[in-house]
Design a protein around this motif. Structure first.
Motif, PDB file in Angstrom:
ATOM      1  N   ASP A 197     -21.146  -0.926 -30.280  1.00  0.00           N
ATOM      2  CA  ASP A 197     -21.434  -0.336 -28.966  1.00  0.00           C
ATOM      3  C   ASP A 197     -22.495  -1.147 -28.230  1.00  0.00           C
ATOM      4  OD1 ASP A 197     -19.616   1.677 -29.098  1.00  0.00           O
ATOM      5  OD2 ASP A 197     -21.018   3.145 -29.955  1.00  0.00           O
ATOM      6  N   ASN A 198     -23.500  -1.587 -28.990  1.00  0.00           N
ATOM      7  CA  ASN A 198     -24.555  -2.387 -28.359  1.00  0.00           C
ATOM      8  C   ASN A 198     -24.314  -3.883 -28.503  1.00  0.00           C
ATOM      9  OD1 ASN A 198     -26.404  -0.353 -27.293  1.00  0.00           O
ATOM     10  ND2 ASN A 198     -26.563   0.297 -29.431  1.00  0.00           N
ATOM     11  N   ARG A 199     -23.177  -4.221 -29.039  1.00  0.00           N
ATOM     12  CA  ARG A 199     -22.738  -5.610 -29.148  1.00  0.00           C
ATOM     13  C   ARG A 199     -23.771  -6.511 -29.822  1.00  0.00           C
ATOM     14  NH1 ARG A 199     -21.935  -3.129 -24.863  1.00  0.00           N
ATOM     15  NH2 ARG A 199     -23.758  -4.022 -23.851  1.00  0.00           N
ATOM     16  N   LYS A 205     -32.810  -4.587 -30.362  1.00  0.00           N
ATOM     17  CA  LYS A 205     -31.450  -4.521 -29.817  1.00  0.00           C
ATOM     18  C   LYS A 205     -31.436  -4.518 -28.289  1.00  0.00           C
ATOM     19  CE  LYS A 205     -29.134  -2.317 -33.712  1.00  0.00           C
ATOM     20  NZ  LYS A 205     -28.415  -1.107 -34.153  1.00  0.00           N
ATOM     21  N   HIS A 206     -32.579  -4.373 -27.684  1.00  0.00           N
ATOM     22  CA  HIS A 206     -32.640  -4.451 -26.224  1.00  0.00           C
ATOM     23  C   HIS A 206     -32.628  -5.915 -25.813  1.00  0.00           C
ATOM     24  CE1 HIS A 206     -36.582  -4.039 -28.059  1.00  0.00           C
ATOM     25  NE2 HIS A 206     -37.080  -4.783 -27.091  1.00  0.00           N
ATOM     26  N   LEU A 207     -32.475  -6.142 -24.496  1.00  0.00           N
ATOM     27  CA  LEU A 207     -32.174  -7.512 -24.079  1.00  0.00           C
ATOM     28  C   LEU A 207     -33.346  -8.466 -24.038  1.00  0.00           C
ATOM     29  CD1 LEU A 207     -29.378  -7.349 -21.378  1.00  0.00           C
ATOM     30  CD2 LEU A 207     -29.341  -8.540 -23.552  1.00  0.00           C
ATOM     31  N   ARG A 226     -26.702 -11.367 -30.689  1.00  0.00           N
ATOM     32  CA  ARG A 226     -25.756 -10.826 -29.743  1.00  0.00           C
ATOM     33  C   ARG A 226     -24.335 -11.129 -30.227  1.00  0.00           C
ATOM     34  NH1 ARG A 226     -25.405 -11.665 -23.804  1.00  0.00           N
ATOM     35  NH2 ARG A 226     -24.805 -13.795 -24.207  1.00  0.00           N
ATOM     36  N   ARG A 270     -27.694 -10.412 -15.959  1.00  0.00           N
ATOM     37  CA  ARG A 270     -28.449 -10.611 -17.205  1.00  0.00           C
ATOM     38  C   ARG A 270     -27.578 -10.417 -18.441  1.00  0.00           C
ATOM     39  NH1 ARG A 270     -30.893 -11.665 -21.189  1.00  0.00           N
ATOM     40  NH2 ARG A 270     -33.028 -11.209 -21.763  1.00  0.00           N
ATOM     41  N   ILE A 271     -26.686  -9.432 -18.387  1.00  0.00           N
ATOM     42  CA  ILE A 271     -25.869  -9.125 -19.563  1.00  0.00           C
ATOM     43  C   ILE A 271     -24.935 -10.274 -19.936  1.00  0.00           C
ATOM     44  CG2 ILE A 271     -25.888  -6.612 -19.419  1.00  0.00           C
ATOM     45  CD1 ILE A 271     -23.336  -6.802 -17.744  1.00  0.00           C
ATOM     46  N   CYS A 304     -20.239   0.713 -21.965  1.00  0.00           N
ATOM     47  CA  CYS A 304     -20.139   0.086 -23.291  1.00  0.00           C
ATOM     48  C   CYS A 304     -18.700  -0.344 -23.565  1.00  0.00           C
ATOM     49  CB  CYS A 304     -20.610   1.039 -24.389  1.00  0.00           C
ATOM     50  SG  CYS A 304     -22.404   1.170 -24.486  1.00  0.00           S
ATOM     51  N   ARG A 353     -39.919   0.180 -15.266  1.00  0.00           N
ATOM     52  CA  ARG A 353     -38.793  -0.642 -15.703  1.00  0.00           C
ATOM     53  C   ARG A 353     -38.727  -0.498 -17.218  1.00  0.00           C
ATOM     54  NH1 ARG A 353     -38.139  -5.805 -17.731  1.00  0.00           N
ATOM     55  NH2 ARG A 353     -36.509  -7.068 -16.801  1.00  0.00           N
ATOM     56  N   SER A 356     -36.697  -1.082 -20.768  1.00  0.00           N
ATOM     57  CA  SER A 356     -35.676  -1.881 -21.445  1.00  0.00           C
ATOM     58  C   SER A 356     -35.417  -1.292 -22.831  1.00  0.00           C
ATOM     59  CB  SER A 356     -36.177  -3.330 -21.551  1.00  0.00           C
ATOM     60  OG  SER A 356     -35.246  -4.137 -22.220  1.00  0.00           O
ATOM     61  N   VAL A 357     -34.190  -0.858 -23.058  1.00  0.00           N
ATOM     62  CA  VAL A 357     -33.835  -0.208 -24.322  1.00  0.00           C
ATOM     63  C   VAL A 357     -32.475  -0.713 -24.788  1.00  0.00           C
ATOM     64  CG1 VAL A 357     -35.097   1.922 -23.905  1.00  0.00           C
ATOM     65  CG2 VAL A 357     -32.763   1.707 -23.050  1.00  0.00           C
ATOM     66  N   LYS A 358     -32.097  -0.311 -25.983  1.00  0.00           N
ATOM     67  CA  LYS A 358     -30.730  -0.670 -26.371  1.00  0.00           C
ATOM     68  C   LYS A 358     -29.792   0.211 -25.558  1.00  0.00           C
ATOM     69  CE  LYS A 358     -29.541   1.882 -30.543  1.00  0.00           C
ATOM     70  NZ  LYS A 358     -30.439   2.393 -31.595  1.00  0.00           N
ATOM     71  N   PRO A 359     -28.679  -0.369 -25.090  1.00  0.00           N
ATOM     72  CA  PRO A 359     -27.851   0.335 -24.106  1.00  0.00           C
ATOM     73  C   PRO A 359     -27.496   1.776 -24.481  1.00  0.00           C
ATOM     74  CG  PRO A 359     -27.111  -1.922 -24.328  1.00  0.00           C
ATOM     75  CD  PRO A 359     -28.204  -1.736 -25.339  1.00  0.00           C
ATOM     76  N   THR A 360     -27.132   2.013 -25.730  1.00  0.00           N
ATOM     77  CA  THR A 360     -26.698   3.370 -26.076  1.00  0.00           C
ATOM     78  C   THR A 360     -27.850   4.373 -26.072  1.00  0.00           C
ATOM     79  OG1 THR A 360     -26.852   2.760 -28.414  1.00  0.00           O
ATOM     80  CG2 THR A 360     -24.659   2.703 -27.417  1.00  0.00           C
ATOM     81  N   TRP A 403     -27.535  -3.157 -16.664  1.00  0.00           N
ATOM     82  CA  TRP A 403     -27.337  -3.796 -17.970  1.00  0.00           C
ATOM     83  C   TRP A 403     -26.606  -2.885 -18.952  1.00  0.00           C
ATOM     84  CZ3 TRP A 403     -32.907  -6.186 -19.025  1.00  0.00           C
ATOM     85  CH2 TRP A 403     -33.225  -7.049 -17.981  1.00  0.00           C
ATOM     86  N   GLY A 424     -37.790  -0.780 -27.830  1.00  0.00           N
ATOM     87  CA  GLY A 424     -37.691  -1.078 -26.417  1.00  0.00           C
ATOM     88  C   GLY A 424     -39.075  -1.077 -25.798  1.00  0.00           C
ATOM     89  N   HIS A 425     -39.135  -1.305 -24.491  1.00  0.00           N
ATOM     90  CA  HIS A 425     -40.447  -1.369 -23.856  1.00  0.00           C
ATOM     91  C   HIS A 425     -40.358  -0.978 -22.400  1.00  0.00           C
ATOM     92  CE1 HIS A 425     -39.321  -5.336 -22.136  1.00  0.00           C
ATOM     93  NE2 HIS A 425     -38.696  -5.453 -23.273  1.00  0.00           N
ATOM     94  N   GLN A 453     -46.072  -2.916 -21.840  1.00  0.00           N
ATOM     95  CA  GLN A 453     -45.986  -2.148 -23.077  1.00  0.00           C
ATOM     96  C   GLN A 453     -47.120  -2.528 -24.038  1.00  0.00           C
ATOM     97  OE1 GLN A 453     -43.539   0.146 -23.634  1.00  0.00           O
ATOM     98  NE2 GLN A 453     -44.238   0.657 -25.698  1.00  0.00           N
TER      99      GLN A 453
END
Ligand SMILES: Cc1cc2nc3c(=O)[nH]c(=O)nc-3n(C[C@H](O)[C@H](O)[C@H](O)COP(=O)(O)OP(=O)(O)OC[C@H]3O[C@@H](n4cnc5c(N)ncnc54)[C@H](O)[C@@H]3O)c2cc1C
Lengths: 495, 410
Positions: free
Chosen positions: A114-116, A193-195, A222, B124-125, B208, B303, B305-309, B330, B359-360, B378
């Motif tokens: 899911d998070n690739r 896992k964040h970018l 990634r 960015r992705i 996703c 702002r 930034s975390v893992k997408p899920t 993203w 994340g931060h 952070q």
């Protein structure tokens, strides 16, 4: 090539150090027998050999931390080692140092579609990651030719590239996070896992730091979805100039192929003799242009690249009709190193990068150098991004030939710098190009890089003798001479 | 500490080095400014003297066929965008035009500032951030020495990659005089697939799925109702609910085919619509420039930034504690949150939501007194903070460059 003078005191304490390491890593994890140590005496740059004092093979991050803490306190040098495929002597042992092998860190810890991304231990091979996710249509993009063997930890240390990096980036563009152990044993995490990692981009700094800043004990990479299709064009030209023009024209047309590789006539012949990929023997330069992506896009771009190639005087063209044929096109290129290995007792692989448009000039001067040194050279070339791999053919059994070969190689790399390029595109500086660093960097530049090293490893214990031609003590590097009040009114516009 | 209150405006790299020598000799720390458009991002700098980089301008090298451009650090970003557009190229990481967020004129900003802040837009992705396109630099460190690193070629592992360190260092390590960037061709065509009315969680599932498809998605965002309502794309504005957007770019035939495939594959999530060229460009430009938040100068901006899920859960947790305007980019991995700049401006809620997740979060915009007291970036674990500090000291031992801008301690 000289390594720092081994410390006799450390060597004399070998049994004491062995005992201390055995207390940290029980069982078979500490190797100190001369015969067994021989297996570690060189990496992919086999011209240099040096058995280490001791090899330690920890299995947990706690053990890595304890080993490093001990070595830091006892001032014992440490060389991290992944799979030992470095072509620059990055994991070349030291007579008075231990090898910290990461081979037992070989597990894939988490695959998160899911998070690739995937979380893996550093000893997992580059290809091992792709193998673990390909059944779901994913892959890990950077693909060094050594991918069956090389470790992801080594890839991070060297910021390795591969033929698909033109479109998908190098290791540094495909890593999200690492767990890192500093020389003093401190364990920390950068990214996840964040970018992007927060604060200073230490993750970016670590990538390509050649094992001098810390030991990587976990990696988050990634994952990309595999392109729907890939097709390759095989193009032959009567001169490398024409092939180079074609590469420039493709990019100028706004096309970034998945891969764009060039081989010169000696490389074409060696490869063809070895794997019979069906390459035309009569051309001076061969291009493999691979387009990948959605089917509609690939068909369209193949057509456009073909038109461009014709306009640039291609005398040979074939388009792969299926996966099998595409693999055959690549087989010759992928086997280029061993193919050259067959026609010469030894070969030496160089790795400079140049601005692409300087290619004809660089090849011409390389031919002159080849005559001057009396050594043949075959060229494979990541044409899309200007990364040259001249392979110099020599025979180590002929006295003086290795030295001549090294001198020739050094001239090639200096030439790369002279035309606006760099000493190494993907193999690293290691010990091999260490003494050439001043041709690209000033003393001030190099000292600044070493100050960064001092922030991580103030006693220069982690992989010393690599990358920097001269080691300066951190205390000396930190010193500053400020002349207070001497410049009250510099000649600068002010308001 | 000098009582000087000067603005130095070097016009040549030599003068830049002199400026640093002066700063060291007078013990006069400098606040480094390009055009000053993002002065409001970060902690207030503890310095009375300014180093104005805006006279160090000009593109020094642009070779479209080599995909490389070098420019003096004070070169207006607008000038670079124009030069690239003439050759149908661009900065692929889509740096936003953020000057209006702090009340500046649209289009302002320098290339050095873009690197200093490590800008990155929706792409960015797929294409990374400024860091992924920053090939090399020349800069003067806080030791007053001119150093260079990197080069003008993409494939380069010669020495440490100091470019990565400088990118996103907010001028706290060195003052750059010249930067070299990788540039890329512009996509021939762009289109956006939209899904309407999804809640945050469902929307991120869609994103996703789209990002996990082979259709090379280059933008994946979700605008809840309030964020969508301000769009100038009439279709989005009038949607009357949330808008989930998935962008594809590339050669014409490819974009058509991928759009069709995406619409089919995502049909299970609800009806889909499409934005074509002009509207698609407009939609993503608004997101790149953070238009929904630029339109609300009354709000502080986080702002995250975390893992997408984690995106939807993080947003829900923050919103449970504090009202605000939020949106996702993203694929859910970047949460923008605007909230009233009162109390702690939501710091406890935002950072609390990250505590167990990783994340931060950074406070992108807030009134100065808040930025002086809150940890804008952070807070780091002790070992990492100590290492960052040693890295800072390796470049700027006397703390003359933007002191306090990133962390109160250095
Ligand atoms: C036939 C052949 C083809 C090759 N093709 C390519 C290619 O196409 N592209 C390319 O880029 N390279 C290529 N290489 C070079 C090499 O494979 C890469 O540099 C690879 O990344 C090295 O990985 P490794 O695990 O073997 O590292 P090693 O050789 O073991 O170590 C390399 C460096 O990394 C450090 N290191 C290793 N692991 C860690 C860790 N966990 N933490 C910290 N430091 C560590 C070592 O100290 C050393 O400095 C090739 C090599 C061969 C032999």
């Amino acid at each position: 090539m000289h390594m720092p003078e081994p410390d006799a005191g450390t060597i004399a304490r070998k049994s004491e150090i062995v005992a201390a390491l055995q207390a940290v890593v029980p069982g078979e994890g500490v190797i100190f027998d001369a015969e067994e140590l021989a297996a570690y005496e060189s990496d992919g740059l086999t011209a240099y050999r040096q058995p280490p004092l001791i090899v330690v093979l920890p299995e947990t991050v706690e053990q890595v931390s304890a080993v490093l803490r001990y070595c830091n306190e006892q001032k014992v040098k440490v060389v991290p080692r992944g799979a030992g495929t470095s072509l620059s002597g990055g994991s070349l042992p030291l007579a008075d140092g231990i090898i910290l092998g990461l081979g037992k860190f070989n597990r894939i810890l988490d695959i998160d579609y899911d998070n690739r991304c995937a979380v893996v231990q550093p000893g997992v091979t580059n290809l091992g990651i792709t193998k673990a996710v390909e059944h779901r249509g994913f892959y890990y993009a950077p693909d060094p030719s050594s991918q069956i063997a090389c470790s992801i930890g080594g890839n991070i240390a060297e910021n390795s590239g591969g033929v698909h990096c033109l479109k998908y980036g190098l290791t540094t563009n495909n890593v999200l996070g690492i767990e890192l152990v500093l020389m003093d044993g401190t364990v920390m995490r950068l990214g996840g896992k964040h970018l992007e990692a927060e604060g200073y981009d230490l993750l970016g700094l670590l990538t390509g730091s050649e094992g001098l800043l810390g030991v990587v004990t976990e990696v988050t990479v990634r994952l990309l979805r595999q392109p729907a299709t890939a097709r390759a064009l095989l193009l032959g030209f009567e001169s490398s100039e024409a092939a180079g023009d074609c590469v420039a024209a493709v990019i100028a047309a706004g096309i970034i192929p998945g891969g764009m590789e060039m081989m010169d006539r000696p490389a074409i012949h060696a490869a063809e003799d070895f794997v019979q990929a069906g390459y035309p023997r009569y051309v001076e330069a061969l291009l493999i242009v691979e387009l990948d992506g959605p089917e509609a896009e690939v068909d369209y771009l193949i057509f456009r690249c073909s038109e461009i190639a014709k306009a640039k005087g291609a005398v040979y063209e074939r388009v792969s009709k299926n996966e099998e044929e595409r693999a055959v096109f690549w087989a010759g290129r992928k086997a280029a190193f061993p193919a050259v290995g067959r026609i010469s007792p030894d070969y030496y692989c160089m790795d400079g990068t140049i601005p692409r448009h300087r290619l004809p000039e660089v090849l011409r001067r390389m031919r002159e150098l080849s005559e001057h040194y009396g050594l043949r050279v075959a060229n494979v070339f990541h044409a899309g991004d200007g990364n040259l791999h001249p392979l110099i053919l020599y025979d180590a059994n002929v006295p003086g030939e290795l030295e001549r070969c090294e001198a020739f190689g050094a001239e090639i790399l200096k030439l790369c710098v002279e035309v606006g390029g760099v000493l190494t595109g993907e193999h690293g500086v290691g010990v091999e190009k260490r003494d050439l660093m001043p041709s690209m960097f000033s003393e001030i530049d190099l000292k600044q890089q070493q100050r960064v090293k001092c922030a991580f490893d103030p006693d220069h214990l982690l992989n010393p003798g690599k990358v920097f031609p001269q080691l300066h003590r951190c205390a000396e590097l930190g010193r500053m001479h400020i002349h207070r009040g001497q410049m009250p009114f510099p000649d600068i516009p002010r308001f | 500490m000098s009582l000087a209150n000067d603005t130095l405006r070097p016009e040549t790299p030599d003068q830049l080095q002199d400026a640093l020598a002066w700063s060291l000799s007078e013990q006069a720390p400098l606040e480094i400014l390009g055009q000053g458009t993002k002065r409001g991002w970060g902690r207030p700098v503890e310095s009375r003297n300014r180093l104005d980089m805006s006279a160090l301008t000009g593109i020094t090298l642009y070779e479209p066929e080599e995909l490389v451009l070098s420019a003096r650090a004070g070169t207006p970003l607008a000038e670079i965008r124009t030069a690239l557009a003439e050759k149908n190229q661009e900065l692929a990481f889509e740096p936003g035009d953020w000057a209006p967020l702090w009340g500046g004129a649209a289009g302002a900003g320098t290339v050095g500032g873009m690197i200093g802040c490590n800008l990155a837009g929706p792409r960015r992705i797929r294409q990374g951030a400024a860091r992924d396109h920053f090939l090399g630099f020349t800069a003067v460190t806080g030791r007053g020495e001119t150093v260079k690193s990197g080069g003008r070629v993409v494939k380069n592992v010669t020495g440490y990659d100091l470019s990565k360190l400088l990118c996103g260092s907010f001028g706290t390590l060195a003052a750059m005089s010249e930067v070299t960037l990788k540039v890329l061709p512009r996509a021939e065509k762009t289109r956006t697939v939209l899904l309407l009315g999804l809640d945050d969680r469902r929307a991120i599932e869609v994103l996703c799925a789209a990002l996990g498809s082979p259709h090379e998605v280059s933008g994946a965002a979700h605008l809840p109702k309030d964020a969508a309502a301000g769009s100038e794309v009439s279709f989005v504005k009038q949607a009357g609910g949330s808008v989930t957007a998935i962008r594809v770019e590339g050669p014409g035939p490819s974009v058509d085919a991928r759009c069709a495939a995406l619409r089919q594959e995502l049909a299970g999530f609800g009806g889909t619509e499409e934005l074509h060229s002009h509207n698609s460009l407009q939609f993503w430009r608004e997101l790149t420039d953070l238009a929904p938040l630029a339109a609300r100068p009354d709000l502080a901006i986080w702002r995250v930034s975390v893992k997408p899920t984690d995106g939807a859960d993080v947003a829900a947790e923050i919103l449970a504690e504090r009202d605000g305007l939020h949106l996702f980019d993203w694929g859910g991995g970047l949460v923008w949150f605007g909230t009233a700049p009162e109390g702690d401006a939501g710091e406890a809620a935002v950072r609390g939501a990250l505590a167990d997740r990783g994340g931060h979060a950074a406070l992108l915009r807030a009134p100065e007194p808040l930025r002086a007291t809150l940890p804008v970036f952070q807070p780091q674990a002790p070992a990492l903070a100590a290492l960052s500090r040693r890295v800072k000291e390796a470049f700027d031992p006397q703390a003359v460059l933007n002191p306090g801008r990133m962390y109160a301690e250095f």
